[in-house]
Design a protein around this motif. Structure first.
Motif, mmCIF file in Angstrom:
data_model
loop_
_atom_site.group_PDB
_atom_site.id
_atom_site.type_symbol
_atom_site.label_atom_id
_atom_site.label_comp_id
_atom_site.label_asym_id
_atom_site.label_seq_id
_atom_site.Cartn_x
_atom_site.Cartn_y
_atom_site.Cartn_z
ATOM 1 N N ALA A 1 -15.661 93.748 0.222
ATOM 2 C CA ALA A 1 -16.284 94.535 0.556
ATOM 3 C C ALA A 1 -14.967 95.146 1.791
ATOM 4 N N LEU A 2 -15.014 96.451 1.880
ATOM 5 C CA LEU A 2 -13.813 97.146 2.828
ATOM 6 C C LEU A 2 -14.284 98.403 3.687
ATOM 7 N N ILE A 3 -14.969 97.598 5.235
ATOM 8 C CA ILE A 3 -14.764 98.744 5.743
ATOM 9 C C ILE A 3 -14.251 99.287 7.082
ATOM 10 N N ASP A 4 -13.834 100.781 6.655
ATOM 11 C CA ASP A 4 -13.028 101.748 7.847
ATOM 12 C C ASP A 4 -13.880 101.802 8.899
ATOM 13 N N TRP A 5 -13.479 102.169 9.927
ATOM 14 C CA TRP A 5 -15.070 102.214 10.668
ATOM 15 C C TRP A 5 -14.838 103.425 11.227
ATOM 16 N N TRP A 6 -13.330 104.181 11.518
ATOM 17 C CA TRP A 6 -13.090 105.496 12.035
ATOM 18 C C TRP A 6 -14.595 106.404 11.034
ATOM 19 N N PHE B 1 -24.234 96.181 8.047
ATOM 20 C CA PHE B 1 -24.243 96.283 6.080
ATOM 21 C C PHE B 1 -23.753 94.390 5.898
ATOM 22 N N ILE B 2 -23.255 93.608 6.333
ATOM 23 C CA ILE B 2 -22.843 92.499 6.364
ATOM 24 C C ILE B 2 -24.420 91.697 5.876
ATOM 25 N N ASN B 3 -25.688 92.275 6.642
ATOM 26 C CA ASN B 3 -26.799 91.258 6.750
ATOM 27 C C ASN B 3 -27.007 91.739 4.535
ATOM 28 N N MET C 1 -22.060 85.585 15.064
ATOM 29 C CA MET C 1 -23.108 85.682 13.228
ATOM 30 C C MET C 1 -22.912 84.462 12.764
ATOM 31 N N ASP C 2 -24.130 83.756 12.148
ATOM 32 C CA ASP C 2 -24.480 82.754 11.178
ATOM 33 C C ASP C 2 -23.953 82.777 10.211
ATOM 34 N N HIS C 3 -23.259 82.243 9.918
ATOM 35 C CA HIS C 3 -22.529 82.077 8.545
ATOM 36 C C HIS C 3 -21.152 82.789 7.921
ATOM 37 N N ILE C 4 -20.394 82.986 9.076
ATOM 38 C CA ILE C 4 -19.114 84.142 9.290
ATOM 39 C C ILE C 4 -19.012 83.407 10.149
#
Length: 258
Positions: free
Chosen positions: A133-138, A243-245, A55-58
């Motif tokens: 930002a905290l991503i808890d995927w489960w 989400f990131i976008n 992804m751009d700028h990641i």
């Protein structure tokens, strides 16, 4: 792109770019039920980061493979940093990258026990002018599809690992869960969580005293399939990208609290 692949001159340009979002994969090295590898909690975030690395700028920071695993320490191979050490580790990572210009962070987390430490360190960097930002995927996966229920060391995590490292799931160790109820009126629903008259309450015990396999909370590991894992990992990857976008447009805190 990966931070570890850059020389310091390149890193300086990337981290000082206001468009850059630093993604930090974090997990734990701990037991994951009867068939899950010890690295489950860091391998899954690491895989999500591999998928979004273009992804751009990641920029993807090196994966942190250790976390707060206090309840799992009685299972061989588990490594527990403890919550105070984890706060210091996450704080040092945020502070170091902030020093070089990074202001937006996404933590791709694979272990719920890490949440309090990550949140404490994130609040401190917020007070400096950064944002985490905290991503808890489960916990997100079942919202995308209720057929992907969550637990610890259960079918959800087993299926996820099957999607990209099926060789790590060893069916010869598969066991049925044995989950003793503390009393006839306390129904176990997740590791230390029981239901009493329909309401959840925690009775804190060693996990080995709550379930024989160490994995509990969703569907048993024997229910996992690679097809489930592939669909879930693909669905979650799309959600993470979206989400990131959206996260890019969240305003940074205007005040430096120092």
């Amino acid at each position: 792109m990966y931070l570890a692949d850059l020389c310091w001159q390149e890193a300086g340009k990337v981290l000082s770019d206001p468009e850059t979002i630093v993604v930090i994969p974090v997990g734990s090295t701990e037991q994951h039920g009867c068939v899950g590898p010890l690295g489950t909690d860091w391998m899954i975030p690491d895989e999500f980061c591999r998928r979004i690395s273009g992804m751009d700028h990641i920029v993807i920071a090196p994966t942190i493979p250790y976390g707060v695993a206090t309840h799992h320490i009685n299972f061989p191979g588990t490594i527990d940093l403890g919550i105070e050490t984890m706060i210091k580790v996450m704080g040092a990572v945020f502070e170091s990258l902030f020093r070089h210009g990074a202001r937006r962070f996404v933590v791709m987390n694979g272990h719920g026990g890490n949440d309090p430490a990550i949140e404490k360190a994130a609040l401190e960097i917020y007070r400096r002018g950064g944002l985490v930002a905290l991503i808890d995927w489960w916990g997100i996966a079942p919202k995308l599809n209720p057929a992907w229920p969550t637990g610890h060391g259960d079918a959800q995590e087993t299926a996820a690992v099957m999607a990209f490292r099926p060789d790590l799931i060893k069916p010869e160790y598969l066991l049925d869960n044995v989950v003793p109820a503390p009393t006839k009126n306390l129904k176990p629903v997740h590791i230390n969580t029981v239901l009493f008259e329909g309401a959840p309450v925690k009775i804190i015990r060693e996990i080995r005293d709550t379930v024989n396999t160490g994995g509990f909370g969703g569907l048993e590991s024997k229910m996992a399939t690679r097809e489930w894992g592939v669909a879930m990992m693909d669905g979650m990857t799309k959600w993470i990208e979206d989400f990131i976008n959206e996260y890019r447009s969240v305003k940074l805190p205007e005040k430096d609290w120092e």
